[in-house]
Scaffold this active site. Structure first.
Site, short mmCIF file in Angstrom:
data_model
loop_
_atom_site.label_atom_id
_atom_site.label_comp_id
_atom_site.label_asym_id
_atom_site.label_seq_id
_atom_site.Cartn_x
_atom_site.Cartn_y
_atom_site.Cartn_z
N ARG A 52 7.10 -6.52 9.73
CA ARG A 52 5.66 -6.60 10.00
C ARG A 52 4.99 -7.59 9.05
O ARG A 52 4.07 -8.33 9.46
CB ARG A 52 5.02 -5.21 9.87
CG ARG A 52 3.55 -5.20 10.27
CD ARG A 52 2.97 -3.81 10.34
NE ARG A 52 2.95 -3.17 9.03
CZ ARG A 52 2.64 -1.89 8.83
NH1 ARG A 52 2.34 -1.11 9.85
NH2 ARG A 52 2.64 -1.38 7.62
N ARG A 100 -12.98 -23.25 -3.20
CA ARG A 100 -13.49 -22.54 -2.02
C ARG A 100 -13.95 -23.50 -0.92
O ARG A 100 -14.90 -24.27 -1.12
CB ARG A 100 -14.64 -21.60 -2.41
CG ARG A 100 -15.08 -20.71 -1.25
CD ARG A 100 -16.21 -19.78 -1.65
NE ARG A 100 -16.53 -18.90 -0.54
CZ ARG A 100 -17.29 -19.25 0.50
NH1 ARG A 100 -17.83 -20.46 0.55
NH2 ARG A 100 -17.52 -18.40 1.48
N HIS A 102 -13.55 -23.39 3.69
CA HIS A 102 -12.97 -22.54 4.73
C HIS A 102 -11.63 -22.99 5.30
O HIS A 102 -10.74 -22.17 5.46
CB HIS A 102 -13.98 -22.31 5.86
CG HIS A 102 -15.11 -21.39 5.48
ND1 HIS A 102 -16.05 -21.74 4.54
CD2 HIS A 102 -15.43 -20.16 5.89
CE1 HIS A 102 -16.91 -20.74 4.39
NE2 HIS A 102 -16.56 -19.76 5.22
N LYS A 147 -1.88 -6.99 9.52
CA LYS A 147 -2.20 -6.13 8.37
C LYS A 147 -2.92 -6.95 7.31
O LYS A 147 -2.40 -7.26 6.23
CB LYS A 147 -0.93 -5.46 7.81
CG LYS A 147 -1.26 -4.23 6.98
CD LYS A 147 -0.08 -3.32 6.85
CE LYS A 147 -0.28 -2.17 5.88
NZ LYS A 147 -1.42 -1.30 6.19
N GLU A 180 -7.65 4.01 16.36
CA GLU A 180 -6.83 4.56 15.27
C GLU A 180 -7.75 4.99 14.14
O GLU A 180 -8.96 4.77 14.19
CB GLU A 180 -5.83 3.51 14.78
CG GLU A 180 -6.49 2.27 14.20
CD GLU A 180 -5.52 1.21 13.71
OE1 GLU A 180 -4.38 1.54 13.35
OE2 GLU A 180 -5.94 0.03 13.66
N LEU A 205 -3.17 -1.30 14.34
CA LEU A 205 -2.03 -1.70 13.52
C LEU A 205 -0.83 -0.89 14.01
O LEU A 205 -0.92 0.34 14.13
CB LEU A 205 -2.29 -1.40 12.05
CG LEU A 205 -1.14 -1.89 11.17
CD1 LEU A 205 -1.20 -3.40 11.01
CD2 LEU A 205 -1.14 -1.21 9.82
N1 PDD Z 1 -2.47 1.95 5.90
N2 PDD Z 1 -3.59 1.84 10.82
C1 PDD Z 1 -4.21 1.25 9.78
C2 PDD Z 1 -5.52 0.61 10.01
C3 PDD Z 1 -3.59 1.24 8.52
O1 PDD Z 1 -4.20 0.64 7.49
C4 PDD Z 1 -2.34 1.89 8.35
C5 PDD Z 1 -1.63 1.90 7.02
C6 PDD Z 1 -1.74 2.50 9.46
C7 PDD Z 1 -0.40 3.17 9.38
O2 PDD Z 1 0.63 2.24 9.16
P1 PDD Z 1 1.97 2.64 8.39
O3 PDD Z 1 2.54 3.79 9.12
O4 PDD Z 1 2.81 1.42 8.49
O5 PDD Z 1 1.60 2.99 6.98
C8 PDD Z 1 -2.39 2.44 10.68
C9 PDD Z 1 -1.89 1.82 4.57
C10 PDD Z 1 -1.03 2.98 4.21
C11 PDD Z 1 -3.00 1.54 3.58
O6 PDD Z 1 -3.87 0.76 3.93
O7 PDD Z 1 -2.97 2.07 2.47
#
Ligand code: PDD
Length: 293
Positions: A52, A100, A102, A147, A180, A205
């Site tokens: 990922r 800085r 963009h 992410k 989510e 995510l």
């Molecule tokens: N967060 N959705 C979002 C928006 C997230 O930020 C996360 C993870 C998940 C779950 O993903 P995973 O199972 O891979 O941890 C879903 C992490 C833990 C954080 O920001 O601390």
């Protein structure tokens, strides 16, 4: 024992670890991150997390700071130097340091920061009694599959949850469907006994815990449907739970003012949590022991 952070090739005391003020992570949130669980000294679902990470970097056209193999070694070295056997490891990669402006800077190398800390065990009361979530509008951008370290809507949503006495906020799209949580994926078990979670798309995510749970659910033959579900459907569910690296399978007993099921954590969630614990145990033994000095 003092903590050690990895910053761009150096292992530094945590208190002195810093990146430049012109780092694009600081200026533009121009970077990505991963949080990986550590259990019995092993990394859980390392392959999923690093795949990922590669994907997030590629989507933003940020060069990989180092090879997968080298990164695996540095992650283990950070664990070793911090004596972390159970906890989490945090990794952040940004486009690097540049004045800085963009557009992407020319000739800048990416920055990489890695930290580790002990403890990830979920509050036992949350596990035994279940937690509350509230629902809020999803105000994020259209690439939630990346992410990204740009987490302002997530921060605001989590704070709103905390101020409402809830653990998490489930974000809801313009069609009234749950996307989510602010840092977790969302799951329900319908009255008909189907396990439902939203399909991977740009709207969520694709959690590594989510992927591991999907595989477990398929393996044990649960009726599984990857589709969006509405807030009304969630409130009428037999069970609900959330998943993330830091909270794998945490039961939900209230959504806004609605009680879920009989108001207690349900059996299917408990079974999934046990199966996930077995999966983690197996992952930990496969991950290889970090060398202890
Ligand atoms: N967060 N959705 C979002 C928006 C997230 O930020 C996360 C993870 C998940 C779950 O993903 P995973 O199972 O891979 O941890 C879903 C992490 C833990 C954080 O920001 O601390």
């Amino acid at each position: 024992m003092s903590r050690i952070a990895y910053v761009n090739g150096r292992y530094l005391p945590h208190a002195d670890a810093a990146v430049h003020i012109d780092d694009r992570g600081y200026q533009f949130a121009d970077g990505v991150y991963e949080v990986i669980a550590v259990q019995d000294g092993g990394l859980i679902d390392e392959e999923l997390h690093l795949a990922r990470l590669d994907r997030s970097l590629a989507e933003l056209r940020i060069a990989a700071p180092m090879s997968r193999r080298a990164l695996g070694l540095v992650l283990r070295e950070v664990l070793r130097r911090n004596r972390v056997r159970d906890g989490i490891i945090y990794l952040q990669a940004t486009r690097g340091v540049a004045p800085r402006d963009h557009p992407f800077p020319a000739g800048t190398s990416p920055s990489l920061v890695i930290t580790a800390r002990r403890g990830r065990a979920t509050n036992p009361k949350a596990l035994s009694e279940g937690i509350r979530v509230i629902t809020i509008p999803d105000i994020r951008w259209a690439r939630c599959d990346i992410k990204s370290i740009s987490l302002l809507p997530n921060v605001l949503g989590k704070q709103q949850a905390r101020e409402a006495g809830a653990y998490e906020a489930w974000q809801v799209d313009a069609n009234g469907m749950v996307t989510e949580g602010t840092s977790t994926n969302a799951w329900i078990i319908t009255a008909a006994g189907e396990l439902v979670t939203r399909q991977a798309s740009n709207a969520i995510l694709n959690g590594c815990t989510r992927l591991a749970l999907l595989e477990i659910a398929r393996r044990v033959g649960l009726t599984l449907v990857e589709r969006p579900f509405s807030v009304a459907e969630a409130k009428a569910a037999r069970e609900a739970f959330l998943s993330s690296t830091t909270s794998p399978v945490l039961p939900i007993v209230r959504i806004d003012e609605a009680t879920i099921g009989d108001g207690k954590p349900g059996p299917l969630g408990r079974k999934l949590r046990e199966l996930y614990a077995a999966h983690s145990h197996e992952q930990a033994s496969r991950s290889g022991e970090p060398r202890v000095a």
